[in-house]
Design an enzyme around this catalytic site. Sequence first.
Site, PDB file in Angstrom:
ATOM      1  N   ARG A  18       2.446   3.137  -0.973  1.00 12.07           N
ATOM      2  CA  ARG A  18       2.009   2.218   0.073  1.00 12.07           C
ATOM      3  C   ARG A  18       3.099   1.154   0.228  1.00 12.07           C
ATOM      4  O   ARG A  18       3.663   0.678  -0.772  1.00 12.07           O
ATOM      5  CB  ARG A  18       0.688   1.536  -0.304  1.00 12.07           C
ATOM      6  CG  ARG A  18      -0.541   2.441  -0.158  1.00 12.07           C
ATOM      7  CD  ARG A  18      -0.841   2.779   1.309  1.00 12.07           C
ATOM      8  NE  ARG A  18      -2.035   3.570   1.494  1.00 12.07           N
ATOM      9  CZ  ARG A  18      -2.068   4.909   1.574  1.00 12.07           C
ATOM     10  NH1 ARG A  18      -0.951   5.620   1.483  1.00 12.07           N
ATOM     11  NH2 ARG A  18      -3.199   5.533   1.770  1.00 12.07           N
ATOM     12  N   GLU A  46       3.740  -1.670   8.251  1.00 13.15           N
ATOM     13  CA  GLU A  46       3.820  -0.557   9.189  1.00 13.15           C
ATOM     14  C   GLU A  46       2.752  -0.638  10.271  1.00 13.15           C
ATOM     15  O   GLU A  46       1.634  -1.087   9.990  1.00 13.15           O
ATOM     16  CB  GLU A  46       3.784   0.788   8.438  1.00 13.15           C
ATOM     17  CG  GLU A  46       2.526   1.153   7.715  1.00 13.15           C
ATOM     18  CD  GLU A  46       2.710   2.471   6.953  1.00 13.15           C
ATOM     19  OE1 GLU A  46       3.528   2.524   6.012  1.00 13.15           O
ATOM     20  OE2 GLU A  46       2.032   3.450   7.321  1.00 13.15           O
ATOM     21  N   HIS A  73       5.512   7.670   7.467  1.00 12.82           N
ATOM     22  CA  HIS A  73       4.291   7.925   6.684  1.00 12.82           C
ATOM     23  C   HIS A  73       3.785   9.356   6.924  1.00 12.82           C
ATOM     24  O   HIS A  73       2.644   9.562   7.354  1.00 12.82           O
ATOM     25  CB  HIS A  73       3.202   6.890   7.030  1.00 12.82           C
ATOM     26  CG  HIS A  73       2.215   6.703   5.910  1.00 12.82           C
ATOM     27  ND1 HIS A  73       1.572   5.525   5.654  1.00 12.82           N
ATOM     28  CD2 HIS A  73       1.733   7.580   4.967  1.00 12.82           C
ATOM     29  CE1 HIS A  73       0.761   5.664   4.626  1.00 12.82           C
ATOM     30  NE2 HIS A  73       0.841   6.901   4.184  1.00 12.82           N
TER      31      HIS A  73
HETATM   32  C1  DGY Z   1      -2.915   9.259   1.812  1.00  8.16           C
HETATM   33  O1  DGY Z   1      -3.621  10.276   1.793  1.00  8.16           O
HETATM   34  O2  DGY Z   1      -3.242   8.225   1.233  1.00  8.16           O
HETATM   35  C2  DGY Z   1      -1.620   9.316   2.569  1.00  8.16           C
HETATM   36  O3  DGY Z   1      -0.933   8.124   2.498  1.00  8.16           O
HETATM   37  C3  DGY Z   1      -1.810   9.725   3.998  1.00  8.16           C
HETATM   38  O4  DGY Z   1      -2.139  11.036   4.076  1.00  8.16           O
END
Ligand code: DGY
Length: 323
Positions: free
Chosen positions: A241, A270, A288
């Site tokens: 993240r 983002e 992402h």
């Molecule tokens: C998640 O699953 O947390 C990813 O960041 C997005 O698919």
Amino acid sequence: MKSIFITRQIPENGIKILKEKGYDVTVGKYKTPPTQPELIEELKKKNYDVVVPLLTDKIDSAVFDAVPTVKIFANYSVGFDNIDLEEATKRNIAVTNTPGDYVDGVAEHAVALLLAIMARLAEADQFVRAGKYQGWDPMLFMGDKLNGKTVAVIGTGRIGERFARKLSSGFGVKIIYYDVVRNERIEKECGAQFVSSVNEALALADAVSIHVPLLPTTHHLINKNNLAKMKPTAYLINTSRGPVVDEEALVKALQNGRIRGAGLDVFEFEPKLTKGLVKLSNTVLSPHIASSQLESREEMAEIVANNIIDFFEGRVPRNKVNK
Ligand code: DGY
């Protein structure tokens, strides 16, 4: 009939499973993430029983207040930092996530970012496309090879562990790792060495890959102070993240050559990028998409459907993340 609101389009397979169970499914028409007021306005149109949010949907008291009929938020992502878990638990609302086998795709993307930045692939690609290639040159785009390097894995849950396995078995990499709990499997099977702090991992590694969830304790886990401990030849990879990394500090470290490069799939603000980031040639950036493989996205959709079915058939949803 139970009614479900999915905030934006997800693969049809999950929707089909839900419809076959007789649930009424509505999919939001947004092409980009709705704002919270937009989402609330939409949710108020019907007495929904379930909401399937995406990681871009902030789900907190304002949403819970607006849709009191919703008893389960079946998040379409493995991370659930977009949902106020404590508040959901207080209100006896179930929250689920999607921790499927697709974590392999995320781990592969982290490997891809690492290889791409070390080989300077994005820079070289742009150079060729711009018509600048004038013939073979031994000095052109010298990069780094991965074999023989030490890679630090920060967070060795399912994704971090798979990343470590891929690197140690396929690329001749020495793995060191930091996590709040020791991972004996990767110690035994990958020869991974536990280090006692993030700072130590950063100081020893030729590359660092982050695989922690976003929590108050991991916000800016990578910051100005510990970026300063990294080798000037080191690389940072983030597929977890964005806010785990202080992006302004990272941009400065990259601008000053404090570290050699970064591969980022996630960004602190983002979809906005911190000023200066796009100008840096020593980065590889992706929007992402680490788990954006058809198999992965379909698996996520199936997991969402199964969590909802569990809930309505009186079982604890298999991927419930709150109490
Ligand atoms: C998640 O699953 O947390 C990813 O960041 C997005 O698919």
